[in-house]
Write an enzyme that holds these catalytic residues in place. Structure first.
Site, short mmCIF file in Angstrom:
data_model
loop_
_atom_site.label_atom_id
_atom_site.label_comp_id
_atom_site.label_asym_id
_atom_site.label_seq_id
_atom_site.Cartn_x
_atom_site.Cartn_y
_atom_site.Cartn_z
N GLN A 134 -17.86 -1.90 -9.16
CA GLN A 134 -17.69 -0.52 -8.75
C GLN A 134 -18.62 0.38 -9.57
OE1 GLN A 134 -13.53 0.12 -9.75
NE2 GLN A 134 -13.86 -0.89 -11.70
N GLU A 193 -8.17 -8.00 -16.29
CA GLU A 193 -8.97 -6.91 -15.72
C GLU A 193 -10.13 -7.50 -14.94
OE1 GLU A 193 -10.87 -3.77 -14.40
OE2 GLU A 193 -8.96 -3.49 -15.45
N ASP A 226 -9.71 -11.54 -11.29
CA ASP A 226 -8.91 -10.86 -10.29
C ASP A 226 -7.45 -11.16 -10.57
OD1 ASP A 226 -8.73 -9.62 -7.39
OD2 ASP A 226 -7.47 -11.41 -7.40
N ASP A 229 -0.72 -2.06 -13.78
CA ASP A 229 -1.43 -0.78 -13.89
C ASP A 229 -2.67 -0.85 -13.01
OD1 ASP A 229 -2.32 1.69 -14.69
OD2 ASP A 229 -3.04 1.03 -16.64
#
Length: 573
Positions: A269, A356, A390, A416
């Site tokens: 991203q 993460e 993932d 989260d």
């Protein structure tokens, strides 16, 4: 006696270009091979344009399923229109193909820059997305009839064989373009420069075919016109490449303001960070000398605001730490280290595992002065183990281990993750995901989930709650005010935009500026709700506020919503 063909009669009109053999500078076999090579290149470029539109639209608007559907359906429809329009150009196939490729190179090559400009300066890009999809589709659709005419003029063959050769080159080119976009163009050049370079390749391929191979079919006027058009296109695309970096900087400033100081395109991203550069305790929250409060944006969506993040992370973590042991904790997401910061405030915590997806976020959490100060260097604590993976795949791998190799269960699991309204997150809010997480919970363990805005998108929030309950966990819903208006988690990042899931807004919707985060606390038996006896002092949250948030959500409960699964994601209905 055999009558002469009509075209040979005195005074008869000459046959149209589509019927006459081409006068080529090379043997027919080599000329046919060159036409198929151009088909290959044009197909590769066309697919890159499609993928670039889908990728950029997903980043700018969100909801990749919808954006891919819009782009592909509009382009396929437009290709049919282009094929019909190309019938009128078959009599001048070489000139028509040259004009089509010049236009396609310019429109396709500049589409990413134009879409980003619409988003940055006009606040929306949907209309431009549809317009470019339509224009590119029409031009791509016009290619095949014209190329079919040109390849038949090089060497006559049965229509079925010509179509087979043409589509074989087209499909192989599409394969190469589809692989080149994610593995070469996007990581190597980025979306803007990658699209511009693709346009340049497209223009050169079309110009070589027409201005060299079919040059004897063109009048001097047509040759100069096509040469000038292609030269102009290449100059404009080259100017775009030169200006791409300052353009992107100006567009980013228009979106994020002048305080943007970090902009990284990771493999997952775009990460942008603003403010939070000052020294001293609390600088990340925008105190004097900080350059403004720290804000972290992922793919243009606000994910962390230093002015309010402590309320969010305290509400997420501390209720889950109550009600039982909390020596082993698992954090799914949370690469910014802020949830881990709250967990490590408990002395009884022995180990924290963080899963993460984006290594770029982890790198910033460790090295960026503002973010590392805000998370109190939590990821450097020896009790913390970071896994780059993932979350869904990691949970599945843990569950596939044999009984003797399976890791010890976790006392607390903190989810989260981004809001479920984003397509990429739907599997992380699915029945399968929560089933995998429940298998790693200790007998008296607790799972806490960030479940999206409970008032503005109530249906989405209660679908998460129904999905968690579907795996056999009892839930306690609660909410907390203070969610920034810019903290958008749905398909549209504009503040106040309605989601397709929540077209209706309840009459009890909070006034502007009083928005809520929604959470779910879950366990095998109904979990107790409150703060642990060893809970540290909280900066901006009280036990009474948590209890009020629980009462409000219990009162607003929506029952009977179906669970979301991998095969039927309910968040995008």
């Amino acid at each position: 006696m055999i009558d002469p063909p009509e075209s040979a009669l005195p005074g008869a009109p000459s046959p149209p270009e589509a019927m006459t053999p081409a006068r080529l500078p090379v043997p027919a076999g080599l000329g046919r091979l060159l036409v198929l090579a151009v088909v290959f290149v044009c197909a590769a470029c066309g697919l890159v344009y499609e993928l670039e539109l889908v990728a950029l639209a997903t980043y700018l608007v969100g909801d990749s399923v919808t954006q891919a559907s819009v782009v592909l359906s509009v382009m396929v429809f437009a290709m049919g229109i282009g094929a019909l329009l190309a019938k009128r150009l078959r009599c001048r196939a070489a000139v028509g193909f040259g004009a089509v490729e010049a236009g396609l190179a310019l429109v396709g090559g500049s589409s990413a820059m134009a879409l980003y400009a619409c988003f940055a300066w006009f606040g929306q890009s949907r209309s431009a997305l549809v317009g470019f999809s339509l224009a590119i589709g029409i031009l791509i659709g016009a290619e095949v009839p014209l190329l079919m005419t040109l390849i038949q003029r090089v060497r006559r063959q049965d229509a079925g064989g010509a179509v087979a050769d043409l589509f074989a080159a087209d499909y192989v080119g599409a394969l190469v373009g589809g692989l080149a976009f994610p593995f070469l163009l996007l990581p190597g050049f980025g979306q803007l420069t990658g699209a511009l370079l693709t346009g340049a390749v497209n223009a050169v391929a079309g110009a070589v075919l027409v201005l060299w191979l079919f040059r004897r079919d063109l009048s001097a006027r047509a040759r100069w016109a096509l040469f000038g058009a292609n030269a102009l296109v290449l100059v404009l695309l080259a100017a775009g490449v030169v200006l791409a970096t300052p353009f992107e900087r100006a567009a980013r400033q228009a979106v994020y303001g002048s305080s943007a100081r970090v902009a990284v395109q990771t493999g997952v991203q775009e990460v942008v960070m603003t403010g939070g550069t000052g020294a001293g305790a609390g600088a990340g929250r925008g105190r004097k000398g900080s350059g403004g409060p720290l804000a972290l944006y992922l793919d243009g969506r606000l994910r962390v605001s230093a002015e309010t993040e402590f309320r969010y992370h305290e509400a997420l973590v501390h209720p889950a730490m109550a009600g039982g042991p909390h020596g082993r904790v698992l954090v799914l997401g949370g690469g910014d280290g802020l949830a881990v910061r709250e967990i490590l405030r408990y002395r009884s915590v022995r180990s924290v595992t963080v899963v993460e997806l984006d290594p770029g976020v982890l790198r910033l959490a460790r090295t960026d002065p503002g973010l590392a100060r805000l998370n109190r260097h939590s990821l450097a604590d020896p009790r913390v183990r970071v896994v780059t993976a993932d979350a869904f795949d990691w949970l599945r791998q843990q569950g596939m281990r044999g009984p003797g190799r399976r890791a010890a269960p976790y006392d607390v699991i903190v989810s989260d993750l981004p809001d479920p309204g984003i397509t990429a997150s739907t599997k992380l809010y699915s029945q399968e995901f929560y089933g995998l997480a429940a298998r790693l919970l200790a007998r008296d363990g607790r799972l806490v989930v960030h479940a999206g805005p409970p008032v503005e998108r109530a249906r989405l929030y209660w679908t998460v709650e129904s999905t968690v309950r579907s795996v056999g966990l009892a839930t306690v819903p609660y909410r907390l005010s203070g969610r920034p208006a810019a903290f958008s988690g749905g398909p549209d990042r504009s503040a106040g935009a309605a989601s397709p899931v929540d077209a209706e807004v309840p009459a009890a919707a909070p006034p502007a500026g009083d928005r809520y985060w929604g959470f779910l606390l879950a366990a095998r038996h109904r979990p107790s709700f409150g703060l642990a006896p060893d809970a540290p002092p909280l900066a901006g949250l009280s036990a009474e506020e948590l209890r009020a948030g629980r009462r409000a959500e219990t009162h607003d409960r929506r029952a009977g919503l179906p669970a979301s699964t991998l095969m039927h994601p309910r968040y995008l209905d």
